[in-house]
Design an enzyme around this catalytic site. Structure first.
Site, short mmCIF file in Angstrom:
data_model
loop_
_atom_site.label_atom_id
_atom_site.label_comp_id
_atom_site.label_asym_id
_atom_site.label_seq_id
_atom_site.Cartn_x
_atom_site.Cartn_y
_atom_site.Cartn_z
N GLY A 273 1.02 -1.37 -0.05
CA GLY A 273 -0.14 -0.01 -0.11
C GLY A 273 0.80 1.21 0.06
CG MET A 275 8.67 1.11 0.95
SD MET A 275 8.51 -0.07 2.51
CE MET A 275 10.24 0.43 3.16
CD GLU A 310 3.89 3.67 5.10
OE1 GLU A 310 4.77 3.35 5.57
OE2 GLU A 310 2.91 2.80 4.89
CD GLU A 332 5.16 -2.20 8.87
OE1 GLU A 332 4.31 -1.64 9.15
OE2 GLU A 332 6.45 -2.20 8.10
N1 BES Z 1 6.60 -1.10 5.48
C1 BES Z 1 5.33 -1.43 5.15
C2 BES Z 1 5.36 -1.70 3.46
C3 BES Z 1 5.73 -3.10 3.19
C4 BES Z 1 4.67 -4.03 3.20
C5 BES Z 1 6.80 -3.48 2.86
C6 BES Z 1 5.09 -5.31 2.92
C7 BES Z 1 7.15 -4.76 2.37
C8 BES Z 1 6.40 -5.63 2.42
C9 BES Z 1 4.62 -0.22 5.26
O1 BES Z 1 4.82 0.84 6.31
C10 BES Z 1 3.31 -0.54 5.49
O2 BES Z 1 2.84 -1.18 6.66
N2 BES Z 1 2.28 -0.44 4.57
C11 BES Z 1 1.07 -0.82 4.64
C12 BES Z 1 0.01 0.33 5.05
C13 BES Z 1 -0.13 0.70 6.17
C14 BES Z 1 -1.31 1.89 6.19
C15 BES Z 1 -0.95 -0.43 7.11
C16 BES Z 1 0.61 -1.46 3.51
O3 BES Z 1 1.37 -1.55 2.63
O4 BES Z 1 -0.51 -2.29 3.37
ZN ZN Z 2 4.38 0.02 8.12
#
Ligand code: BES
Ligand code: ZN
Length: 875
Positions: A273, A275, A310, A332
């Site tokens: 979603g 990064m 983020e 996370e």
């Molecule tokens: N660090 C993650 C992105 C990510 C997800 C990288 C999976 C590698 C593998 C980012 O901070 C994140 O958590 N993004 C979420 C959105 C958030 C609002 C929960 C996402 O991509 O769904």
């Molecule tokens: Zn995250």
């Protein structure tokens, strides 16, 4: 010797990078790139080897050299270079032991700007009527190694000095501000300031035709939102949320934003979603762009949560980073929890902490499977990392933080956090490091309490019984398939009795205990009929509660008499539903409890009532087809009255939550097959289809109408399908395309389902979006399974990125509800499974078995027919 390094979870630590000088030259039309990495390596222990990560790169072996301080003019070359494909490492062996201390390792390499949305990849977009390539990076978890050779683990923090050679007319962004730009004909060389110490997975680059809008934080940090040319207006909302979040976080963490600038970019092709790359946060378009004319209230909220999430990582994750992926949840779970804190401060009217219970609920759903995992999970190989970006790390993680926060109190919690951030800034931390700081600041036994939640998987169900003025509580691990397991937790129990003033706290440390609640009971003074008792006040604890019959009746009364908080209303129905699925409660009692919500008008509560209702409607189709219509009729009646109050048209000045509620209710009524809702949806669709400027179908309720259209669509009259495809093709907003994709396969007609699924594999659908098209109707699930098997070769090769491939597997497998099917699916995957989606597959199969078990439970519910008749007639 090089053998010693193979199959290892982590790189050897006899050498560590201190600084990377990275030069990259992407060729956007040929989709290739070449580069040079000059890495200052600190040799810490005697060795002849340097072992670092590289994958999918073509390393020019003759270029590899090491300049040590003793060989300052003549560099030495390795005697052998081995690239170990399965471990994604590169082993350099030198002729003699390397001198301790710093040396310069130089490597030239080239690679492909791939289509896999990981490493250094290309995204396609339109610019001045032509399709162009954008070069983008996505390195988390373990894909920086696909862009340049590096020590690709979070604990190897180093400084990065990036230089890019790109076409002069393009915008080229990286983590740090531009320090220098030199034009050379059609090309320019852009250099960026050296970064502070950071992990490789946070390095980023974006190169393309982009426009921006900008603002400043109260500290003067420049924040920009970059979009495709002409779309910057849609970035305004995110910019506003970003500025407010940054202002808030610097106070909350008591540390200023660590970098001189922050850019946020909308990327047309994006696997996750969003990064949190340090200073250069990347997003899917739908997670960043908002336009009041085309976007729903739900999207608006999603953008706010995503931005806040983020940006929280800029401190929690980027400044202080997990020491190893085992502690991913620190990143996370924490960013998720704190995003609600920020959004609550910015939009108090959204009641976002009540909505947070959606996260708790999905965490609990996943963690009730034997195939779940502890929050702190052992990672034995890089290829296992991506799979733990799941509801355990995010939702359970965030929920246990909320539990601790409520136990320690807001002030104490914040002070301790600020001190943790200060102590570990520019470094790495493990879960126990956070507990140690919290324990010291609070004087509470945080470590013991929290270890029980992060080191063992699962959570308890607390059974409560009243025995005169004593409360008997007993904990047992809760599993969705009704089986038992051995876990015990240290549970911070809270309860209140007939009023929120009348409350108590206990810590349950053993299997069972007896709680004296004399003082609480005395207050009820014989008013037996108005007595109620609710455990887990406001659902701050990560556990479920099973009440004895008497207490359950009291709670039902409390709901009918509107005595409970929104959170407790949500918790009560959520627990009852979970217990019913696990066959620890009957469907008839769940339906009777649902009936107590018939006067409800709040979005957060009704959303849960709806999700429970739809699960019931789904299971009864398989379990008791005879009663299915009657049960749906009852559910329709339950939802009809709040839906009628809201109507189809937006009311002047109505609340954000009512707007979202309308969307949920209409969609639920369509899915339950309520004729008048389906007909009205179709009527409005006709008007909208012929006049897209018409206001009869605003973005919030559009999907309900699309699904209504598809429900009536058949292969003999494909008008609905064709019309929706036309809308898809003409849509400029990714969000609108998603609405159509999410509706297409919901037709009961198998051949339409097949058309819809085949459409997902065409180049009209971006790879990032295809999984959203797997919302298949129950009638179409066999067709979907056949289609999936036939196309597996192609699917598994095309969607290599873990979240997307796992998404495919999950969506298809979870359509089913029988032991036979789960066996058949397991057999199909026996020789096809890969570590990247193995966890997702096992969990999905367990869900299928759980549903099969639930079906058996529903069939054995002897009072169901009678209760259903009673409820359906009465309603
Ligand atoms: N660090 C993650 C992105 C990510 C997800 C990288 C999976 C590698 C593998 C980012 O901070 C994140 O958590 N993004 C979420 C959105 C958030 C609002 C929960 C996402 O991509 O769904
Ligand atoms: Zn995250």
């Amino acid at each position: 010797m090089a053998e010693d390094f193979k199959g290892q979870p982590r790189l050897p630590n006899f050498a560590a990078p201190r600084r990377y000088d990275i030069f990259l030259e992407p060729h956007l039309t040929a989709c290739l790139f070449s580069g040079t990495a000059t890495i200052t390596v600190d040799v810490l222990l005697p060795t002849q080897f340097l072992v670092l990560n590289a994958a999918d790169l073509c390393v020019d072996t003759s270029s590899v050299s090491l300049t040590t301080s003793t060989t300052s003019c003549s560099a030495i070359s390795p005697v052998s270079i081995e690239l170990v494909e399965e471990d994604e490492i590169m082993v350099l062996q030198f002729g003699s032991q390397l001198p301790l201390g710093e040396s310069l390792l130089k490597i030239e390499f080239s690679g492909t700007l791939n289509d896999q949305m990981r490493g250094f990849y290309r995204s396609k977009y339109e610019y001045k009527g032509e399709v162009q390539n954008m070069a983008v990076t996505q390195f988390e978890s373990v894909d920086a190694r696909r862009c340049f050779p590096c020590w690709d683990e979070p604990a190897f923090k180093a400084k990065f000095k990036i230089t890019l050679e790109v076409p002069s007319e393009l915008v080229a962004l990286s983590n740090m501000p531009v320090s220098d730009e030199k034009f050379n004909g059609d090309l320019k060389i852009v250099s960026y300031d050296e970064s502070p110490l950071m992990s490789t997975y946070l390095v980023a680059m974006v190169i393309g035709h982009l426009d921006y809008i900008q603002g400043l934080t109260t500290d003067g940090v420049q924040v920009r939102v970059y979009t495709q040319v002409g779309k910057t207006d849609q970035g305004k909302f995110a910019l506003d949320v970003a500025l407010k979040s940054l202002n808030l976080y610097k106070d909350y963490f008591a540390v200023p934003y660590p970098l001189p600038k922050l850019d946020m970019v909308a990327i047309p092709d994006f696997a996750a979603g969003a990064m949190e790359n340090y200073g250069l946060v990347t997003y899917r378009e739908v997670a960043l762009l908002f336009d009041a004319r085309f976007s729903s209230a739900y999207s608006k909220q999603d953008v706010a949560i995503t931005v806040a999430h983020e940006l929280a990582h800029q401190w929690f994750g980027n400044l202080v980073t997990m020491e190893w992926w085992t502690h991913l949840w620190l990143n996370e779970g924490f960013a998720s929890w704190v995003s609600y804190l920020a959004v609550d401060a910015i939009f108090p009217e959204w009641n976002i902490w009540t909505q947070f219970l959606d996260e708790t609920s999905s965490g609990m759903m996943l963690d009730a499977l034997s195939e779940s995992h502890p929050i702190e999970v052992e990672i034995k190989h890089a290829n296992e990392v991506d799979a733990i970006f799941d509801s355990i790390s995010y939702d359970k993680g965030a929920s246990v933080i909320r539990m601790l926060h409520s136990y320690l109190g807001a002030d104490c919690f914040q002070k301790a956090l600020a001190s943790y951030i200060k102590q570990y800034a520019y470094a790495n931390a493990k879960t126990e490091d956070l507990w140690a700081v919290l324990e010291e600041e609070s004087g509470e036994p945080v470590k013991d309490l929290m270890n029980s939640w992060t080191k063992q998987q699962g959570y308890p169900v607390i059974s409560v019984k009243m025995n005169s003025n004593k409360l008997l509580v007993c904990q047992e691990q809760f599993l969705s398939d009704g089986s038992s397991a051995a876990g015990t937790w240290i549970v911070p129990l809270t309860l209140c009795c007939s009023s929120y003033e009348n409350s108590k706290k206990f810590i349950l440390t053993s299997k069972s205990d007896e709680l004296d609640i004399d003082d609480l009971i005395l207050n009820k003074k014989g008013k037996q009929e108005t007595f109620w008792l609710k455990l887990n006040t406001n659902q701050t604890g990560f556990y479920r509660v099973k009440y004895d019959d008497e207490l359950a009746a009291g709670l039902k009364y409390a709901i009918q008499a509107d005595k409970l908080s929104l959170m407790d209303k949500i918790g009560t129905i959520d627990d009852a539903n979970a217990l019913c699925v696990a066959c620890k409660g009957t469907l008839s009692s769940l339906l009777s409890l649902l009936d107590a919500y018939s006067m409800e008008s709040d979005y957060t509560v009704l959303k849960r009532v709806i999700s429970v209702s739809l699960k019931i409607a789904n299971v009864v189709d398989d379990a008791t087809p005879d009663l299915s219509d009657k049960i749906k009729l009852f559910l329709i009646k339950l939802l009809e009255s709040p839906a009628e109050k809201l109507g189809w048209d937006v009311k002047e000045g109505e609340s954000h939550l009512d707007t979202m509620l309308r969307a949920e209710l209409l969609m639920a009524l369509v899915r339950l097959g309520n004729t008048s809702t389906v007909d009205e949806g179709i009527r409005r669709f006709y008007i909208f289809f012929n006049d897209r400027n018409s206001s009869v179908l605003p973005p919030d309720i559009r999907k309900a109408a699309y699904v209504a259209v598809m429900q009536k669509c058949t292969s003999s009259d494909k008008w609905g399908y064709e019309s929706l495809l036309k809308i898809y093709r003409e849509a400029h907003q990714s969000e609108e395309k998603m609405r159509v994709l999410g509706s297409l396969a919901s037709s009961p007609d198998k051949s339409i389902v097949l058309d819809a699924l085949n459409f997902l594999l065409t180049d009209e659908v971006r790879n990032q979006d295809a999984v959203y098209g797997l919302n298949v109707s129950n009638q179409g699930r066999e067709t979907a399974w056949e289609w999936f098997k036939e196309n597996w070769e192609y699917i598994s090769k095309t969607w290599v990125s873990t979240p997307l491939l796992s998404g495919f597997v999950k969506s298809i497998v979870s359509l089913f509800a029988s032991y036979e099917k789960s066996k058949e699916i397991e057999e199909f995957f026996a020789n096809r499974v890969k570590p990247t989606f193995e966890r997702a597959l096992k969990q999905s199969l367990e869900r299928v078995n759980t549903k099969a078990h639930w079906i058996e439970g529903v069939r054995s519910d002897e009072s169901l027919a009678e209760v259903v008749s009673h409820l359906a007639d009465k309603a």
